[in-house]
Scaffold this motif. Sequence first.
Motif, PDB file in Angstrom:
ATOM      1  N   THR A 189      34.367 -46.091  14.264  1.00  0.00           N
ATOM      2  CA  THR A 189      35.650 -45.035  14.281  1.00  0.00           C
ATOM      3  C   THR A 189      35.336 -44.607  15.795  1.00  0.00           C
ATOM      4  O   THR A 189      34.672 -45.157  16.645  1.00  0.00           O
ATOM      5  CB  THR A 189      35.137 -43.881  13.333  1.00  0.00           C
ATOM      6  OG1 THR A 189      34.230 -43.395  14.092  1.00  0.00           O
ATOM      7  CG2 THR A 189      34.714 -44.274  11.943  1.00  0.00           C
ATOM      8  N   ASN A 190      36.531 -43.790  16.068  1.00  0.00           N
ATOM      9  CA  ASN A 190      36.387 -43.155  17.617  1.00  0.00           C
ATOM     10  C   ASN A 190      35.058 -42.503  17.982  1.00  0.00           C
ATOM     11  O   ASN A 190      34.688 -42.346  19.218  1.00  0.00           O
ATOM     12  CB  ASN A 190      37.541 -42.380  17.779  1.00  0.00           C
ATOM     13  CG  ASN A 190      38.863 -43.420  17.850  1.00  0.00           C
ATOM     14  OD1 ASN A 190      38.998 -44.306  18.707  1.00  0.00           O
ATOM     15  ND2 ASN A 190      39.764 -42.857  16.909  1.00  0.00           N
ATOM     16  N   SER A 191      34.353 -42.066  16.702  1.00  0.00           N
ATOM     17  CA  SER A 191      33.069 -41.335  17.349  1.00  0.00           C
ATOM     18  C   SER A 191      32.022 -42.046  16.813  1.00  0.00           C
ATOM     19  O   SER A 191      31.051 -41.737  16.859  1.00  0.00           O
ATOM     20  CB  SER A 191      33.049 -39.847  16.558  1.00  0.00           C
ATOM     21  OG  SER A 191      33.225 -40.217  15.094  1.00  0.00           O
ATOM     22  N   GLY A 192      32.329 -43.313  16.809  1.00  0.00           N
ATOM     23  CA  GLY A 192      30.922 -44.382  16.224  1.00  0.00           C
ATOM     24  C   GLY A 192      30.861 -44.649  15.050  1.00  0.00           C
ATOM     25  O   GLY A 192      32.036 -44.212  14.149  1.00  0.00           O
ATOM     26  N   GLY A 211      26.336 -42.312  18.388  1.00  0.00           N
ATOM     27  CA  GLY A 211      26.680 -40.839  18.657  1.00  0.00           C
ATOM     28  C   GLY A 211      25.870 -40.165  19.660  1.00  0.00           C
ATOM     29  O   GLY A 211      26.032 -39.127  20.048  1.00  0.00           O
TER      30      GLY A 211
END
Lengths: 209, 209, 209, 209, 209, 209
Positions: free
Chosen positions: D35-38, D83
């Motif tokens: 995802t865009n946050s890992g 993250g």
Amino acid sequence: MKIIYILFIFTFFSFTISRASLNDFCVGDLKALNTNSGYPCKPLASVTSDDFVFHGLVTGKTNNSFKIGVTSASVANFPALNGLGISAMRIDIDEGGSAPLHTHPDATELLIVVQGEITAGFLTPTSFYSKVLKPGDLFVVPQGMLHFAVNSGKGSASGFVAFSSENPSIHTLDLLLFANKLPSNLVAQTTLLDLAQVKKLKARFGGSG
Amino acid sequence: MKIIYILFIFTFFSFTISRASLNDFCVGDLKALNTNSGYPCKPLASVTSDDFVFHGLVTGKTNNSFKIGVTSASVANFPALNGLGISAMRIDIDEGGSAPLHTHPDATELLIVVQGEITAGFLTPTSFYSKVLKPGDLFVVPQGMLHFAVNSGKGSASGFVAFSSENPSIHTLDLLLFANKLPSNLVAQTTLLDLAQVKKLKARFGGSG
Amino acid sequence: MKIIYILFIFTFFSFTISRASLNDFCVGDLKALNTNSGYPCKPLASVTSDDFVFHGLVTGKTNNSFKIGVTSASVANFPALNGLGISAMRIDIDEGGSAPLHTHPDATELLIVVQGEITAGFLTPTSFYSKVLKPGDLFVVPQGMLHFAVNSGKGSASGFVAFSSENPSIHTLDLLLFANKLPSNLVAQTTLLDLAQVKKLKARFGGSG
Amino acid sequence: MKIIYILFIFTFFSFTISRASLNDFCVGDLKALNTNSGYPCKPLASVTSDDFVFHGLVTGKTNNSFKIGVTSASVANFPALNGLGISAMRIDIDEGGSAPLHTHPDATELLIVVQGEITAGFLTPTSFYSKVLKPGDLFVVPQGMLHFAVNSGKGSASGFVAFSSENPSIHTLDLLLFANKLPSNLVAQTTLLDLAQVKKLKARFGGSG
Amino acid sequence: MKIIYILFIFTFFSFTISRASLNDFCVGDLKALNTNSGYPCKPLASVTSDDFVFHGLVTGKTNNSFKIGVTSASVANFPALNGLGISAMRIDIDEGGSAPLHTHPDATELLIVVQGEITAGFLTPTSFYSKVLKPGDLFVVPQGMLHFAVNSGKGSASGFVAFSSENPSIHTLDLLLFANKLPSNLVAQTTLLDLAQVKKLKARFGGSG
Amino acid sequence: MKIIYILFIFTFFSFTISRASLNDFCVGDLKALNTNSGYPCKPLASVTSDDFVFHGLVTGKTNNSFKIGVTSASVANFPALNGLGISAMRIDIDEGGSAPLHTHPDATELLIVVQGEITAGFLTPTSFYSKVLKPGDLFVVPQGMLHFAVNSGKGSASGFVAFSSENPSIHTLDLLLFANKLPSNLVAQTTLLDLAQVKKLKARFGGSG
């Protein structure tokens, strides 16, 4: 005419509307895997008014060594907070009790005193900041600071806490040091506490090693 | 010699390369659950040049009460925008038409006027900021501000809008107040609008209550 | 009665109002030192409607080697964008012209084609993504990707560009490699370009070394 | 008494504890979609001490054209970094070798020289910044800058690199320009390199077109 | 021996210590210009325990049209909150009173009901979410949503509010629409409210135009 | 012809170039007030190659109780790191020495072992994660975790540390608890350490109270 209008307004906005709502909030689906930005969002169709309410931020039981009762509302029991960067807690401390030294590695804490007298403070490598608080007073503990709160008055004290995270963790110093299996001599070496002191508290907090 | 070189350069970079691409972009997999940081990424192997193109940011239909046509390209129909924090819209307003008062709770709006004359503005609790715009003019509406755009000239007006979010939501004031089932007397109590006015607009926008 | 009401509503909200406005936007004070979060905010009292408007996003001059005209509206000439994470540019490319290979290290680019035919693309270590674009088409270039745009049709082409930063920088490859004093042999060593090629382009772009 | 205490302390903190740990770290589940946050987080119950260790940040093979050996520890082979916004690399450069010009579109690079002499630098549109480095020296390359490192001394040189991202991508200029199928004349047009030069390097790096 | 130790521990950590404290918190210097990341930090030497305390989050005066009392503690009067992303408010609503419809463009609101009965809700383009709340109940309003709170019970109601911003702004709908000089016919055109209704409320809220 | 080209390329890019550079990096002006996003930027005209280099990340003195030498390069002595989210440290631990228990409230730590054997670990309320590390091994300590490192081998051990912050603070537990004036009985009450133990360590670390 009105009917026509309504149809058109819904036509030209309908695409945006159906999608936008997912963006307005993201009630967490706790059964999915967590991510660095929180839980995936529950589908909009299953979200109701009930999702945005939490019941029971009331007095917790204080029959423990520190004489403190804690109830908390965070993403784990209030999934609407997912992604919103805020949560709350209620604390009640009996006369003579305290919140033992602890950190929140990922959240600032804002304490609102409602009843009684609480002495709160946090520690830095060169100083400490501490005040006696009365009802209507606030105290702020910046993220990651080791801090405490003591009922320093007569009778019980209570307050609300707001966190700048929907999922603040609590690292109580005694539990970190004495409740796990980290060898006692390693704790002693890296804190300079006496080994006997370490073993004594390991016994008290259920740790070993 | 060259062959050998190429093999080696691909050998020592190949690990990085295969992984890095996932980081360079994250085309959204819209069938997966959304998250606070957007949609999960479509596998790199299925990404093609077509993913990075959107067709049809053209004049939308204006046969509605506000005489405004809107077409938009955001993550829902242009998944390559996922995680990139930008999207676009085209607006066309017939003579006498307008974009009614609305907010984008999660995006700044940058309006580029292409044709005609548009009067745009936003409101704050103490003031308002508004200007008459001609082709080649830009107007910026900071995130969350209640704002409007009116075709204040002769003939139709048009422009492009860029948003600082790949998924901006549109909260049109009339739809918030009058298109749902929130009881009319509650709307009246919390706005001080006359109850008759509330009911009149509820009827127009399809709301009830 | 109304008067009294007004006084009270201003009394109990006045504190919040005066402060809140600073939060709603932050028009940059370009004379102050820049920071990692942008320029300090101009005092609210000196902000007017004019701050939120930019004039002149029109065709730039194209009488240069690449036959491209560029006009841009970013925080340096439109300080209201400060902190808002968005800016815009207009490009005009004569027949046969192009935007040479460049990166924006800190911004995603969203290109909106308005006239003519533009072939746009970006490069990754393992692939490239490119498309022929017509009016009404959009192309997105993720942050930091090396990319180009070529007028691939008849007549001139033009478009608008939105950036996900109020202050996007432009790193044109030729300027990086050939317009400064970095020794030619160092450029040759770290690119494997022929030294003669490096020197030829150094001469063209005004570099030395 | 102690027993009772321990039970209670675990009772009133147990809710928080079980949840908090997910927040303290998020070891990536690489089999799930990014995802865009890992990556989504591996369940806490399957996390062990081994997750937080990476073995083998040692000298890489240097038998290639640039005479550089690279080993890297990032989220793809060290999922505990997920993250956390950091990763590392070891580079070894034989005498006469170099790290060719490249960018990290999404990470700042901090180079720690351990052995030998390295000349490192980065390029901007108006200047370049470069220094000769010895063991104990650090050099920082801000995110997205085109940069190089050359072994400018006798014998081999080595160093560690830290990145401000757990998943930095490496965009080597030669691979972007010459290792894919982008037509040679398009590369020539958008760089002003001679077509023969482009074709020569395309052949060397395995590109076509 | 201990003396020597202490000297050394302060020697090797002293550099870090003096600098680290600036990072641990950033009490705002309100006399300096604000920035997008908040106020510059007051020098550490002038920070005392008093900075971290706010006095007087008590019942505000309710003798106004909406019968609501509001006191707030945010960065403007509690500068230690600077950069910490949290603030608080106390609200008291007399029987029959309410918090009128408003948004916080930059903050999520978490309401903790302490006394009485409050009906709180927020509006979206397609729905609304609302609940009757009792003491111990929480309600969350995601950032930017138009929302209200009504004392729906007997006697007065009160609660605490936590915001996910140290500087939340309050955009009360009536003040946006009716307290400034935006021309009444423009308000009517972009809301479809009757012009007479607009003028009536403009008179009530002190607006003109 | 080339001359003309160069003039034009500088004309149409000159505006962008002069501004863009401020964005590419922000070397901190340490004499200005710090902010939540770091120090204001030094003017570009005064930035030189020297700004991007740090000299002296070498072995620190270990003649102290913990037998550890620490040298660090962070924004305070390497201002080019300002805003870049990374910094570094070198640690050397004599045989029998250790890094005492401490936290970094605002940074993840990535340890690269270069020489000797180090046992590193971090503590959570329910567990601990620890490993014996050899040269070429990495260990990651997520932000805010209480952690330690012990030289568990023969001879001295050394390593480099990278932090995910340009300004990581170090909160050594002993200094927090025993080096300030926080009353000993308050420490005892909120840790359950014996008062005699607290006083003994207060004496050792120079605290009082």
